[in-house]
Design a protein around this motif. Sequence first.
Motif, PDB file in Angstrom:
ATOM      1  N   ASN A   4       0.818  -1.212   0.000  1.00 27.23           N
ATOM      2  CA  ASN A   4       0.000   0.000   0.000  1.00 27.23           C
ATOM      3  C   ASN A   4       0.852   1.262   0.000  1.00 27.23           C
ATOM      4  O   ASN A   4       0.709   2.130   0.842  1.00 27.23           O
ATOM      5  CB  ASN A   4      -0.956  -0.007   1.202  1.00 27.23           C
ATOM      6  N   ILE A   5       1.746   1.366  -0.965  1.00 29.00           N
ATOM      7  CA  ILE A   5       2.545   2.560  -1.125  1.00 29.00           C
ATOM      8  C   ILE A   5       2.193   3.204  -2.456  1.00 29.00           C
ATOM      9  O   ILE A   5       1.706   2.537  -3.357  1.00 29.00           O
ATOM     10  CB  ILE A   5       4.059   2.236  -1.070  1.00 29.00           C
ATOM     11  N   GLU A   6       2.426   4.473  -2.557  1.00 29.27           N
ATOM     12  CA  GLU A   6       2.136   5.176  -3.799  1.00 29.27           C
ATOM     13  C   GLU A   6       3.035   4.629  -4.905  1.00 29.27           C
ATOM     14  O   GLU A   6       4.235   4.457  -4.719  1.00 29.27           O
ATOM     15  CB  GLU A   6       2.399   6.664  -3.589  1.00 29.27           C
ATOM     16  N   ALA A   7       2.430   4.351  -6.035  1.00 35.47           N
ATOM     17  CA  ALA A   7       3.186   3.806  -7.165  1.00 35.47           C
ATOM     18  C   ALA A   7       2.705   4.459  -8.453  1.00 35.47           C
ATOM     19  O   ALA A   7       1.598   5.003  -8.515  1.00 35.47           O
ATOM     20  CB  ALA A   7       3.012   2.296  -7.232  1.00 35.47           C
ATOM     21  N   TYR A   8       3.544   4.389  -9.465  1.00 32.85           N
ATOM     22  CA  TYR A   8       3.250   5.011 -10.750  1.00 32.85           C
ATOM     23  C   TYR A   8       3.312   3.988 -11.878  1.00 32.85           C
ATOM     24  O   TYR A   8       4.194   3.127 -11.884  1.00 32.85           O
ATOM     25  CB  TYR A   8       4.276   6.106 -11.076  1.00 32.85           C
ATOM     26  N   PHE A   9       2.393   4.123 -12.804  1.00 34.75           N
ATOM     27  CA  PHE A   9       2.476   3.455 -14.094  1.00 34.75           C
ATOM     28  C   PHE A   9       3.016   4.530 -15.025  1.00 34.75           C
ATOM     29  O   PHE A   9       2.572   5.675 -14.988  1.00 34.75           O
ATOM     30  CB  PHE A   9       1.082   2.979 -14.547  1.00 34.75           C
ATOM     31  N   TYR A  10       4.000   4.185 -15.833  1.00 33.36           N
ATOM     32  CA  TYR A  10       4.584   5.196 -16.708  1.00 33.36           C
ATOM     33  C   TYR A  10       4.867   4.633 -18.094  1.00 33.36           C
ATOM     34  O   TYR A  10       4.981   3.430 -18.283  1.00 33.36           O
ATOM     35  CB  TYR A  10       5.877   5.759 -16.099  1.00 33.36           C
ATOM     36  N   VAL A  11       4.953   5.547 -19.057  1.00 34.02           N
ATOM     37  CA  VAL A  11       5.286   5.185 -20.433  1.00 34.02           C
ATOM     38  C   VAL A  11       6.443   6.076 -20.875  1.00 34.02           C
ATOM     39  O   VAL A  11       6.401   7.296 -20.699  1.00 34.02           O
ATOM     40  CB  VAL A  11       4.092   5.373 -21.389  1.00 34.02           C
ATOM     41  N   LEU A  12       7.447   5.431 -21.429  1.00 32.47           N
ATOM     42  CA  LEU A  12       8.594   6.135 -21.986  1.00 32.47           C
ATOM     43  C   LEU A  12       8.544   6.053 -23.499  1.00 32.47           C
ATOM     44  O   LEU A  12       8.091   5.044 -24.043  1.00 32.47           O
ATOM     45  CB  LEU A  12       9.909   5.476 -21.526  1.00 32.47           C
TER      46      LEU A  12
END
Length: 91
Positions: A4-12
């Motif tokens: 339960n930690i803040e996480a990111y989905f990202y696109v490069l």
Amino acid sequence: MANNIEAYFYVLKCRDNTFYAGYTTNLEQRVQTHNAGKGAKYTRVKSRRPVSLIHSERFSSKSEAMKAEYAFKQLTRPQKEAYLKQNKCEI
């Protein structure tokens, strides 16, 4: 609780105009790692660097970010482009 930690989905966007999708808890550091050639195997290929961050979404858990990454990776290239354009990304 560790999930339960803040996480990111990202696109490069890679130098060869391909996309790389991933997830992380530290977006800035992760992009730097990719550009240093120490990130994912896909972005270690010199012809793909430098990479630029073109999209990110914040989630309240690593699990949610991983699900978003998986869903993106299931899309075709035209569908990925449409998704990114819908989210006002410069591709």
